[in-house]
Scaffold this motif. Structure first.
Motif, PDB file in Angstrom:
ATOM      1  N   GLN A   1       0.845  -1.196   0.000  1.00 29.07           N
ATOM      2  CA  GLN A   1       0.000   0.000   0.000  1.00 29.07           C
ATOM      3  C   GLN A   1       0.876   1.241   0.000  1.00 29.07           C
ATOM      4  OE1 GLN A   1      -3.300  -0.329  -0.250  1.00 29.07           O
ATOM      5  NE2 GLN A   1      -3.104  -2.540  -0.161  1.00 29.07           N
ATOM      6  N   THR A   2       1.080   1.832  -1.136  1.00 23.90           N
ATOM      7  CA  THR A   2       1.996   2.958  -1.226  1.00 23.90           C
ATOM      8  C   THR A   2       1.469   4.217  -0.538  1.00 23.90           C
ATOM      9  OG1 THR A   2       1.285   2.779  -3.547  1.00 23.90           O
ATOM     10  CG2 THR A   2       3.600   2.751  -3.111  1.00 23.90           C
ATOM     11  N   ILE A   3       0.185   4.301  -0.239  1.00 19.83           N
ATOM     12  CA  ILE A   3      -0.324   5.491   0.434  1.00 19.83           C
ATOM     13  C   ILE A   3       0.257   5.584   1.841  1.00 19.83           C
ATOM     14  CG2 ILE A   3      -2.442   4.397   1.279  1.00 19.83           C
ATOM     15  CD1 ILE A   3      -2.167   7.989   0.041  1.00 19.83           C
ATOM     16  N   PHE A   4       0.418   4.454   2.531  1.00 22.89           N
ATOM     17  CA  PHE A   4       1.010   4.474   3.870  1.00 22.89           C
ATOM     18  C   PHE A   4       2.499   4.826   3.797  1.00 22.89           C
ATOM     19  CE2 PHE A   4      -2.660   1.679   4.564  1.00 22.89           C
ATOM     20  CZ  PHE A   4      -3.286   2.423   5.544  1.00 22.89           C
ATOM     21  N   GLN A   5       3.145   4.407   2.733  1.00 22.79           N
ATOM     22  CA  GLN A   5       4.548   4.758   2.553  1.00 22.79           C
ATOM     23  C   GLN A   5       4.693   6.257   2.307  1.00 22.79           C
ATOM     24  OE1 GLN A   5       5.633   2.186  -0.636  1.00 22.79           O
ATOM     25  NE2 GLN A   5       5.474   0.354   0.622  1.00 22.79           N
ATOM     26  N   MET A   6       3.792   6.826   1.538  1.00 25.17           N
ATOM     27  CA  MET A   6       3.844   8.273   1.280  1.00 25.17           C
ATOM     28  C   MET A   6       3.544   9.069   2.551  1.00 25.17           C
ATOM     29  SD  MET A   6       4.801   8.663  -1.695  1.00 25.17           S
ATOM     30  CE  MET A   6       5.017   7.733  -3.151  1.00 25.17           C
ATOM     31  N   ILE A   7       2.609   8.589   3.355  1.00 21.98           N
ATOM     32  CA  ILE A   7       2.321   9.250   4.626  1.00 21.98           C
ATOM     33  C   ILE A   7       3.546   9.170   5.533  1.00 21.98           C
ATOM     34  CG2 ILE A   7       0.927   9.100   6.731  1.00 21.98           C
ATOM     35  CD1 ILE A   7      -1.406   8.209   4.917  1.00 21.98           C
ATOM     36  N   GLY A   8       4.201   8.027   5.551  1.00 24.10           N
ATOM     37  CA  GLY A   8       5.416   7.875   6.356  1.00 24.10           C
ATOM     38  C   GLY A   8       6.532   8.786   5.880  1.00 24.10           C
ATOM     39  N   ILE A   9       6.719   8.894   4.579  1.00 28.85           N
ATOM     40  CA  ILE A   9       7.737   9.791   4.041  1.00 28.85           C
ATOM     41  C   ILE A   9       7.409  11.233   4.391  1.00 28.85           C
ATOM     42  CG2 ILE A   9       8.707  10.711   1.903  1.00 28.85           C
ATOM     43  CD1 ILE A   9       8.519   7.902   0.729  1.00 28.85           C
ATOM     44  N   ALA A  10       6.124  11.595   4.309  1.00 31.95           N
ATOM     45  CA  ALA A  10       5.727  12.968   4.639  1.00 31.95           C
ATOM     46  C   ALA A  10       5.990  13.272   6.116  1.00 31.95           C
ATOM     47  CB  ALA A  10       4.255  13.185   4.303  1.00 31.95           C
ATOM     48  N   ALA A  11       5.656  12.340   7.001  1.00 27.78           N
ATOM     49  CA  ALA A  11       5.892  12.558   8.435  1.00 27.78           C
ATOM     50  C   ALA A  11       7.384  12.676   8.725  1.00 27.78           C
ATOM     51  CB  ALA A  11       5.289  11.414   9.246  1.00 27.78           C
ATOM     52  N   ALA A  12       8.179  11.817   8.094  1.00 26.63           N
ATOM     53  CA  ALA A  12       9.624  11.873   8.310  1.00 26.63           C
ATOM     54  C   ALA A  12      10.222  13.154   7.753  1.00 26.63           C
ATOM     55  CB  ALA A  12      10.290  10.653   7.675  1.00 26.63           C
ATOM     56  N   MET A  13       9.725  13.611   6.628  1.00 26.88           N
ATOM     57  CA  MET A  13      10.260  14.845   6.042  1.00 26.88           C
ATOM     58  C   MET A  13       9.870  16.060   6.877  1.00 26.88           C
ATOM     59  SD  MET A  13      12.127  13.739   3.734  1.00 26.88           S
ATOM     60  CE  MET A  13      12.667  15.206   2.946  1.00 26.88           C
ATOM     61  N   VAL A  14       8.669  16.059   7.451  1.00 29.38           N
ATOM     62  CA  VAL A  14       8.302  17.152   8.355  1.00 29.38           C
ATOM     63  C   VAL A  14       9.249  17.168   9.542  1.00 29.38           C
ATOM     64  CG1 VAL A  14       6.534  17.919  10.001  1.00 29.38           C
ATOM     65  CG2 VAL A  14       5.895  17.328   7.670  1.00 29.38           C
ATOM     66  N   TYR A  15       9.538  15.984  10.082  1.00 28.54           N
ATOM     67  CA  TYR A  15      10.465  15.930  11.211  1.00 28.54           C
ATOM     68  C   TYR A  15      11.854  16.411  10.800  1.00 28.54           C
ATOM     69  CZ  TYR A  15      13.448  14.372  14.928  1.00 28.54           C
ATOM     70  OH  TYR A  15      14.376  14.364  15.943  1.00 28.54           O
ATOM     71  N   LEU A  16      12.367  15.878   9.692  1.00 28.57           N
ATOM     72  CA  LEU A  16      13.736  16.212   9.291  1.00 28.57           C
ATOM     73  C   LEU A  16      13.892  17.667   8.859  1.00 28.57           C
ATOM     74  CD1 LEU A  16      14.749  13.009   7.317  1.00 28.57           C
ATOM     75  CD2 LEU A  16      15.561  13.732   9.560  1.00 28.57           C
ATOM     76  N   LEU A  17      12.897  18.199   8.181  1.00 29.12           N
ATOM     77  CA  LEU A  17      13.024  19.554   7.639  1.00 29.12           C
ATOM     78  C   LEU A  17      12.571  20.647   8.600  1.00 29.12           C
ATOM     79  CD1 LEU A  17      11.853  18.913   3.990  1.00 29.12           C
ATOM     80  CD2 LEU A  17      14.193  19.193   4.828  1.00 29.12           C
ATOM     81  N   ASP A  18      11.786  20.295   9.604  1.00 33.39           N
ATOM     82  CA  ASP A  18      11.304  21.312  10.533  1.00 33.39           C
ATOM     83  C   ASP A  18      11.865  21.111  11.939  1.00 33.39           C
ATOM     84  OD1 ASP A  18       9.828  23.477  11.478  1.00 33.39           O
ATOM     85  OD2 ASP A  18       8.152  22.201  12.050  1.00 33.39           O
ATOM     86  N   VAL A  19      11.629  19.948  12.514  1.00 32.46           N
ATOM     87  CA  VAL A  19      12.011  19.717  13.904  1.00 32.46           C
ATOM     88  C   VAL A  19      13.520  19.589  14.046  1.00 32.46           C
ATOM     89  CG1 VAL A  19      11.686  18.185  15.870  1.00 32.46           C
ATOM     90  CG2 VAL A  19       9.780  18.670  14.348  1.00 32.46           C
ATOM     91  N   ARG A  20      14.155  18.836  13.149  1.00 34.77           N
ATOM     92  CA  ARG A  20      15.613  18.653  13.245  1.00 34.77           C
ATOM     93  C   ARG A  20      16.340  19.978  13.108  1.00 34.77           C
ATOM     94  NH1 ARG A  20      20.117  17.913   9.956  1.00 34.77           N
ATOM     95  NH2 ARG A  20      18.851  18.372   8.147  1.00 34.77           N
ATOM     96  N   VAL A  21      15.863  20.830  12.205  1.00 35.45           N
ATOM     97  CA  VAL A  21      16.487  22.142  12.028  1.00 35.45           C
ATOM     98  C   VAL A  21      16.295  22.998  13.272  1.00 35.45           C
ATOM     99  CG1 VAL A  21      16.407  24.255  10.661  1.00 35.45           C
ATOM    100  CG2 VAL A  21      16.250  22.032   9.530  1.00 35.45           C
ATOM    101  N   GLY A  22      15.111  22.937  13.869  1.00 38.78           N
ATOM    102  CA  GLY A  22      14.874  23.689  15.102  1.00 38.78           C
ATOM    103  C   GLY A  22      15.736  23.207  16.253  1.00 38.78           C
ATOM    104  N   LEU A  23      15.887  21.890  16.360  1.00 37.30           N
ATOM    105  CA  LEU A  23      16.743  21.348  17.414  1.00 37.30           C
ATOM    106  C   LEU A  23      18.207  21.706  17.179  1.00 37.30           C
ATOM    107  CD1 LEU A  23      15.126  17.829  17.826  1.00 37.30           C
ATOM    108  CD2 LEU A  23      15.017  19.729  19.445  1.00 37.30           C
ATOM    109  N   ARG A  24      18.623  21.718  15.928  1.00 39.32           N
ATOM    110  CA  ARG A  24      19.999  22.087  15.619  1.00 39.32           C
ATOM    111  C   ARG A  24      20.245  23.563  15.925  1.00 39.32           C
ATOM    112  NH1 ARG A  24      21.117  21.409   9.745  1.00 39.32           N
ATOM    113  NH2 ARG A  24      20.155  23.456   9.703  1.00 39.32           N
ATOM    114  N   ASP A  25      19.289  24.429  15.601  1.00 39.41           N
ATOM    115  CA  ASP A  25      19.430  25.847  15.917  1.00 39.41           C
ATOM    116  C   ASP A  25      19.408  26.086  17.423  1.00 39.41           C
ATOM    117  OD1 ASP A  25      19.580  26.412  13.249  1.00 39.41           O
ATOM    118  OD2 ASP A  25      17.474  27.024  13.060  1.00 39.41           O
ATOM    119  N   LEU A  26      18.660  25.268  18.134  1.00 44.65           N
ATOM    120  CA  LEU A  26      18.593  25.398  19.582  1.00 44.65           C
ATOM    121  C   LEU A  26      19.925  25.066  20.242  1.00 44.65           C
ATOM    122  CD1 LEU A  26      16.523  25.964  21.866  1.00 44.65           C
ATOM    123  CD2 LEU A  26      16.184  23.501  21.977  1.00 44.65           C
ATOM    124  N   SER A  27      20.648  24.120  19.653  1.00 50.31           N
ATOM    125  CA  SER A  27      21.941  23.717  20.222  1.00 50.31           C
ATOM    126  C   SER A  27      23.107  24.402  19.525  1.00 50.31           C
ATOM    127  CB  SER A  27      22.088  22.207  20.158  1.00 50.31           C
ATOM    128  OG  SER A  27      22.174  21.806  18.808  1.00 50.31           O
TER     129      SER A  27
END
Length: 103
Positions: A71-97
């Protein structure tokens, strides 16, 4: 000749599904490991979900990608969630430190 076209189409679709599955698992794995290695007090400081929330989201998406590999829709949802984390949260955590660290 025309009878071979459906067989070839299914073969190509299977290859594309495997590539998307591999991409989803790699991106989810990287984001999950990064989330595991971060301090829990940094997540509320940047105004996002707590660490447990991100671990649950990324972990569930990884499990759904493994269990429902066709089911590629679940894979796309997973990629979207991971990209939100990597592109938003990881950058914020890196700027925080102050940008120090391996990632």
């Amino acid at each position: 000749m025309a009878a071979d076209v459906p067989i070839f189409a299914f073969y190509v679709r299977n290859i594309i599904d495997l590539v998307i599955l591999f991409l989803a698992l790699v991106v989810l794995g990287v984001s999950f490991v990064h989330c595991l290695t971060q301090r829990a007090d940094g997540f509320p400081a940047i105004g996002t979900l707590p660490k447990g929330g991100w671990l649950a989201i990324l972990g569930l998406c990884m499990v759904f990608c493994l269990l429902l590999s066709r089911q590629t829709i679940f894979q796309m949802i997973g990629i979207a969630a991971a990209m939100v984390y990597l592109l938003d949260v990881r950058v914020g955590l890196r700027d925080l430190s102050d940008g120090k660290g391996f990632w």
